[in-house]
Design an enzyme around this catalytic site. Structure first.
Site, short mmCIF file in Angstrom:
data_model
loop_
_atom_site.label_atom_id
_atom_site.label_comp_id
_atom_site.label_asym_id
_atom_site.label_seq_id
_atom_site.Cartn_x
_atom_site.Cartn_y
_atom_site.Cartn_z
N ASN A 3 0.84 -1.20 0.00
CA ASN A 3 0.00 0.00 0.00
C ASN A 3 0.88 1.26 0.00
OD1 ASN A 3 -2.35 1.46 -0.10
ND2 ASN A 3 -3.17 0.69 1.84
N HIS B 255 -8.58 3.43 8.17
CA HIS B 255 -9.02 2.13 7.67
C HIS B 255 -10.45 1.80 8.05
CE1 HIS B 255 -4.83 1.08 6.59
NE2 HIS B 255 -5.39 0.17 5.83
#
Length: 495
Positions: free
Chosen positions: A318, A349
């Site tokens: 990521n 998240h």
């Protein structure tokens, strides 16, 4: 999930059409902005229904905040609003509609839009309020010197290439792509001066797109065949925990978490291929003169699977989110930047408790891994044979630590997560704390070349290499001259 894949495949075809028939040499930036935005909103509406209105609402209110607050404080208000709006949407989706399910997960695209809103707000603040000498080279290079129009803002946030799965890109790189400015060939001469030339034609992304689609196909095949036979939930199965030995349990932990990664490989690589197919993502040439289309790539699979340190894994997983965390949090934090960065990552998240358990565990693992590396590694790098043994041991330790850390991220809830950790007697938590008590942890000073775990090592190495190998970079600022822009980017990449 079917809607997502169908929309992404449609976006891939649209990207090829966009590059072929709406190339910057054939049409105006206005038309390209309009088409990219309308296609993006259509895909969002098709995939998520009227939940897609959240994308427009979040972007619209953030733009209004930028206009009325002013450049001095808008970055703070935009950050609080965008992250707060995302969190409210995540809470309603998780705790009101469908806990643990991913149907109509409109919060996924909102996570990317939140990154774009906050990144751009800080870049405008840097470019229009802060003094040039107060900025780091990277901040100076990314700084935006004029307020974007509403169309440019919506196009950046909601374009069809990145609305469903990203990845994050800088505003200036996106505008450069839309406006179709010539690629610059940057050459470092012996005396240190840079020479600028221009290409007449854009490099073709066809080979890069084909390679990435092949990776997507293999990842999807692996996910549909192997992943379901190795469920992560089996790690907390009562019978398995009672009968399996410790080596067997740790081996299954590793393979089950490794099997959970291909779905991310598929989604992120496909998103990267879509951007490349539209002509976006060109970084330059390697030493052999081969084009590199990894400007906004989100992962490096080989480095992930063969990581020999916790940091190496984070640097290659990521990637664009790691850069976002670095730019909006780590570089600007006044105290405990590592802890603040992991907390922000957990909030971004979502609201599942497992995310917070994972990232709090990640703080311990990161600090312990750094302490071990700083105090021990130099004893094992002199002899190639010893270093090979050291790399093998650190690879095994890293894979075990990563798997141990991310179990709650997959299980989501508190009870199964604590069931897993208690079955392991919290062994790596305790080991990390003991490491931190035994080994001194060197402090990293702000602004130094030694950034913490969110600073990607591969980016520094590849970017410095690319400067020496006649790499291409696009002009990224209207108000600066092309020569100034090259110097800006050169200084940032050297850092």
């Amino acid at each position: 999930q079917v809607n997502f894949v169908v929309c992404q495949l449609f976006a891939l075809l649209a990207a090829i059409w966009f590059r072929t028939y709406l190339h910057s040499s054939k049409t105006s930036p206005f038309i390209r902005h309009v088409v990219a935005t309308l296609l993006g909103l259509y895909l969002a509406l098709f995939c998520f229904g009227w939940y897609a209105l959240h994308f427009v609402i979040q972007s619209g209110i953030s733009y209004y905040i930028m206009i009325i607050i002013g450049v001095e404080n808008m970055h703070k208000y935009c950050f609080i609003f965008a992250l707060g709006y995302l969190t409210v949407c995540q809470i309603t989706r998780v705790y009101i509609f469908d806990y643990g399910q991913y149907s109509a997960d409109f919060s996924g695209p909102m996570m990317i839009i939140t990154q774009k809103i906050t990144s751009l707000a800080f870049e405008i603040h840097d470019g229009m309020f802060r003094k040039n000498e107060d900025l780091t080279p990277s901040q100076r290079c990314l700084a935006v010197r004029r307020m974007p129009s509403l169309l440019e803002y919506l196009s950046y946030n909601c374009n069809f290439m990145g609305i469903l799965a990203g990845p994050l890109c800088s505003y200036k790189d996106y505008i450069t792509f839309i406006e179709g400015r010539s690629y610059q060939l940057q050459q470092s001469e012996a005396n240190g001066k840079e020479d600028t030339k221009y290409e007449q034609t854009d490099p073709s992304p066809n080979i890069a797109v084909a390679q990435k689609l092949l990776i997507c196909g293999l990842s999807l095949l692996f996910h549909m065949t192997i992943t379901k036979t190795l469920p992560v939930e089996y790690n907390i199965d009562d019978n398995f925990r009672a009968t399996a030995s410790w080596p067997v349990r740790f081996f299954y932990l590793y393979v089950s978490l490794m099997a959970a990664r291909p779905k991310y490989y598929f989604a992120w690589t496909l998103a990267d291929a879509i951007n490349n197919a539209a002509g976006f993502g060109f970084r330059g040439y390697d030493k052999n003169g081969v084009t590199r289309w990894d400007l906004i790539s989100n992962l490096r699979i080989q480095q992930i699977e063969f990581s020999t340190s916790f940091k190496m894994f984070l640097d290659n997983w990521n990637i664009q989110t790691a850069l976002w965390l670095k730019r909006v949090c780590y570089e600007r934090a006044t105290f405990s930047p590592t802890i603040q960065t992991f907390i922000l990552s957990a909030i971004w998240h979502g609201v599942y408790p497992g995310y917070y358990l994972t990232f709090l565990t990640g703080v311990l693992m990161t600090l312990a891994a750094r302490a071990i590396r700083n105090n021990i590694r130099h004893y094992f790098v002199e002899s190639p044979t010893v270093k090979l043994c050291y790399d093998i041991v650190t690879w095994m330790a890293t894979q075990a630590a990563i798997s141990y850390t991310v179990v709650p991220f997959v299980l989501l809830s508190v009870k199964p997560s604590f069931t897993f950790y208690s079955s392991c007697y919290f062994c790596l938590h305790i080991a990390s704390i003991l490491v931190l008590l035994v080994f001194p942890l060197k402090r990293t000073q702000k602004g130094s070349r030694k950034h913490e775990s969110v600073q990607p090592v591969w980016s520094r190495k590849l970017e410095e290499e690319s400067l020496l190998q006649k790499n291409n970079y696009s002009t990224t600022n209207n108000s600066f001259s092309q020569k100034q822009e090259i110097t800006c980017r050169y200084q940032a990449l050297k850092q």
